[in-house]
Design an enzyme around this catalytic site. Structure first.
Site, short mmCIF file in Angstrom:
data_model
loop_
_atom_site.label_atom_id
_atom_site.label_comp_id
_atom_site.label_asym_id
_atom_site.label_seq_id
_atom_site.Cartn_x
_atom_site.Cartn_y
_atom_site.Cartn_z
N THR A 789 31.16 36.92 44.13
CA THR A 789 31.25 35.88 45.14
C THR A 789 31.97 34.64 44.63
OG1 THR A 789 29.07 35.02 44.51
CG2 THR A 789 29.15 36.67 46.25
N CYS A 790 31.93 34.39 43.34
CA CYS A 790 32.60 33.21 42.80
C CYS A 790 34.12 33.36 42.86
CB CYS A 790 32.16 32.95 41.37
SG CYS A 790 30.40 32.60 41.20
N PHE A 791 34.61 34.59 42.98
CA PHE A 791 36.06 34.83 42.97
C PHE A 791 36.52 35.54 44.24
CE2 PHE A 791 36.06 33.44 38.71
CZ PHE A 791 34.95 33.99 38.08
#
Length: 822
Positions: A789-791
């Site tokens: 989710t961070c990328f």
């Protein structure tokens, strides 16, 4: 399965705080379930053997497992030391023959965690050594690890046991009786084995007292048509003075009950009165009833608080209630939850993308442009001006502005935002010294410019460092409140570092998005009585005038204001939005009768009727007052000083309508609104929002709702795949075949939020700024999809068929929660 999920499957256990926040010290050590006891385990510290070289530092944590098959309880990670000190408490349910297994792991970020050592203890042996009494019983466990078939020493682990106090006879009888049952302490109350769970429910001092004001009583058999059964006595109810009997010793089948009947719950007995009628004795409460009691549903347990009041623990949801659960009540509650989820889905779909109508600018007639200036029109028909002297462009007409004061200079940032330099004080500002307004407020036709200017102000005001917030998913509201309300306002502008207790996710932005989404879902829940829906057809929120039922409600409104402003400041989205009039008040703009239409249509129609008709002819006897009912009490408020003596006429009805419209939005919520705005403005000052309207503010907080698949596909990049790869084509077929609600859940699985940013998928943000959605070829066909989710990245294995892709994706979306290692 666990190896196939990345950020959404990191939590296979329950953290200490998840358990400890829901345990009451007043609950007795021995419970009513057959042979189950409450045990407190304190994991104190460890002295570990160093591994990995002299310069290696340990990041150790402990996993506690009860009877081998239960989900492990995990401590926090003791960072960069081989002598960690945790001092964490776990409260668990055990039998006298339970086995407690301790494993110490070394936490690694980029690879699997390493088992440093383990040991297990038999509770029966410890109880015998301490004569059945465990009070601050300290243990030193020799940790061992296996290498090449040889068990080697790995260090020492120090723990303490508390909470069991048994006599010698109780100890011997308990161990002997439990030796004939499985070690997990299961009972057969519902006809199936239900092992004891180390998850402990909330104390009745927190939840049940908020749900009921009086102790529920066991129904008494009617006496009008037939005499009641005799009360139990010491001679024929052994469970009254001794320990509460279990079903095997007290439950009988007098009267020839069929074998197909469900067995009675623990502590109940069936008897027959002199007239041959069946009644039932509850030895737990010493009461009788004509109705045959149902056994507690699977996962439920009966307990008593410190006042000996019975309450019921639901280990499935880790909640408590005073009311005895039945299959029907649980089914009704589940149906209510489904309806609530459906209502939430409908509410989410009400959001629509809103854009401002582009402005063509203000054209000054009769005056020439200054030397070196040129007027142009862009491809959207908007007028802008070119300054060939400085090789810059701007939206405002240079003929409408006076020259800059002496020592001032105008410049433009890399993002195209105008700012001003005061060389006399060596300072910079976005405020135009000629008008006192932000320099980009004149870009009325371009929302992107003003949004970029707002983001730039947030970036310029950010402080170095980061703010660490550690919370548990199960108590996210309470943990977040305690963390946010204790911080200074300027700390909330630092970079956020969110940690979910018991999970190993790294926050590069994805965890913060997840935190804002989950927290806003909880704190804006109308069941907390802080907010309420605008009306039965409008699921936007407004402040609840009855929130004062909570004496600390103003503190909570200040907390909510801070969180909403933090979401705006850090560019994150919230789960649900407020009414447009609420946003107008947040922007310090007046409300009118037209704002009532979406919030209270009936009230709006009434005021409109007054506006369109002659009041003097109707003789309605109205005065400048308004009535309001809270908790059954009706109060009368004056709309203006002396309003109770001022009659509404056709001449002054316009004033009455305006005052009544304002009162409708402020009735009973003045203090709550003030507290909310106080918390909000501490993070985001009002002057930063002067160039946005209420619709744009809603978009900034909630984003767009409808999923545009074409836009999503056009703004996607691929690694080790191409847009023509069959797996990629199957993926987009899968997306297009889903309903919008399912697409939102897929988006949440991949990006951590169900909101699409303003501007569409081309504006997706990652840990390093703008980052488009990416599909990468990773793994084998037997793997599940993984999300980062961070990328904004989806790891999609090379599946062999469309059906296989659909099965794996559906499982990953529906069955996963939490974050794991990147």
């Amino acid at each position: 399965m666990s190896s196939a999920l990345a950020e959404h499957n990191g939590n296979n256990g329950v953290s200490a705080d998840d358990v400890n926040t829901e345990v009451s010290s007043a609950v007795s050590a021995t419970t009513d379930r057959g042979g189950l006891c409450q045990l407190e385990v304190n994991v104190s510290s460890a002295k570990l053997k160093e591994v990995g070289g002299i310069f290696a530092k340990g990041n150790a944590y402990v996993e506690l497992t009860i009877d081998s098959h239960q989900p492990p309880l995990k401590t926090e990670v003791g960072k960069k030391t081989w002598t960690p000190s945790w001092n964490e408490h776990f409260t668990v349910l055990v039998t006298l023959n339970s086995v407690l297994e301790f494993k110490v792991f070394n936490h690694n970020v980029l690879k699997s965690n390493v088992l440093l050592g383990q040991n297990s203890i038999k509770l029966a042996d410890i109880l015998r050594e301490n004569n059945g009494k465990l009070k601050d019983c300290g243990l030193k466990l020799d940790l061992r690890t296996e290498k090449n078939g040889t068990r080697l020493p790995a260090g020492d682990l120090y723990v303490k046991l508390n909470g069991i106090d048994l006599t010698t006879s109780e100890l011997n009888n308990g161990i002997q009786s439990n030796s004939t049952t499985p070690a997990n302490g299961s009972d057969n109350r519902s006809g199936t084995d239900s092992p004891a769970s180390p998850i402990v429910a909330q104390s009745p001092n927190s939840n049940p007292t908020q749900q009921a004001t009086a102790r529920p009583t066991t129904p008494v058999p009617p006496t009008s048509n037939r005499p009641p059964p005799p009360p139990p006595n010491q001679n024929n109810t052994a469970g009254i003075t001794g320990s509460i009997p279990n079903q095997s010793s007290t439950a009988t089948n007098e009267g020839g009950n069929s074998d197909s009947q469900v067995a009675l719950p623990d502590g109940w007995e069936e008897r027959t009165d002199p007239y041959g009628r069946h009644y039932y004795v509850d030895h737990n409460t010493r009461t009788t009833t004509w109705e045959r009691p149902e056994p507690l549903p699977s996962g439920w347990e009966r307990r008593h608080d410190q006042y000996n009041r019975p309450y019921y623990v639901d280990h499935n949801t880790r909640t408590t209630t005073w009311h005895r659960p039945t299959s029907e009540s649980i089914r009704t509650f589940q149906q209510w939850q489904e309806r609530r989820q459906q209502n939430q889905d409908v509410r989410r779909q009400n959001y629509q993308q809103r854009y401002l109508i582009p402005s063509s600018g203000i054209q000054v007639v009769g005056r020439d442009l200054p030397p070196g200036w040129e007027r142009r029109i862009d491809h959207n028909g908007r007028v802008y001006f070119v300054d060939h002297n400085t090789k810059t462009t701007q939206w405002e007409d240079p003929r409408t502005l006076a020259p800059l004061p002496p020592s001032w200079e105008k410049k433009v940032t890399d993002q195209g935002i105008v700012y001003f330099i005061d060389h006399s004080t060596k300072t910079t500002t976005y405020t135009d010294p000629r008008t006192g307004a932000p320099s980009f407020s004149s870009y009325q036709g371009n929302f992107d410019w003003r949004l970029a200017g707002f983001r730039q102000m947030c970036q310029d005001s950010a402080l170095p460092g980061h703010t660490k917030i550690a919370i548990s998913r199960n108590t996210i509201f309470e943990d977040s409140y305690n963390a946010i309300i204790s911080l200074k306002p300027y700390d909330l502008r630092k970079r956020l570092y969110i940690m979910f207790k018991g999970e190993d996710g790294l926050d590069y932005g994805g965890l913060a998005r997840e935190w804002f989404f989950q927290l806003s879902h909880e704190m804006l829940n109308p069941m907390y009585c802080l907010f309420e829906y605008a009306n039965q057809n409008n699921y936007s929120l407004q402040i609840n005038a009855a929130s004062s039922v909570n004496p600390d409600h103003l503190k909570y409104f200040k907390f909510v204001g801070r969180v909403i402003a933090m979401a705006l400041y850090h560019g994150k989205f919230i789960d649900n939005g407020f009414t447009l009039p609420f946003y107008k008040r947040l922007l310090n703009r007046g409300v009118s009768i037209n704002d009532l239409e979406q919030v209270d249509p009936e009230f709006y129609n009434s005021l409109n009727w007054i506006k369109d008709n002659n009041i003097d002819e109707c003789d309605m006897e109205m005065f400048f007052t308004a009535d309001m009912e809270i908790f059954g009490e009706i109060k009368t408020y004056e709309l203006k000083t002396g309003g109770s003596d001022i009659k509404v006429t056709d001449e002054n009805k316009e004033e009455y309508i305006n005052l009544m419209s304002h009162w409708r939005f402020t009735r009973g919520v003045e203090d709550q609104t003030k507290a909310f705005m106080e918390g909000f403005y501490e993070v985001v000052p009002l002057r930063w929002l002067e160039f946005f309207n209420e619709k744009e503010l809603e978009m900034m907080l909630c984003g767009m709702q409808e999923i545009d698949v074409d836009d999503w596909q056009q703004n996607t990049v691929y690694k080790h795949y191409t847009k023509n790869s069959k797996q990629v084509m199957w993926f987009w077929q899968f997306v297009r075949d889903r309903k919008n609600e399912q697409r939102i859940r897929l988006l949440q699985f991949i990006t951590g939020t169900c909101r699409v940013p303003i501007g569409g998928f081309s504006h997706l943000m990652g840990s390093n700024g703008p980052q488009k959605f990416c599909i990468e070829k990773v793994g084998k066909e037997s793997w599940l999809p993984r999300s980062h989710t961070c990328f904004n990245r989806l790891d999609l294995p090379p599946y062999k068929s469309y059906d296989q892709l659909v099965e794996k994706l559906n499982f990953a979306i529906e069955e996963t929660e939490g974050f794991g290692n990147e």
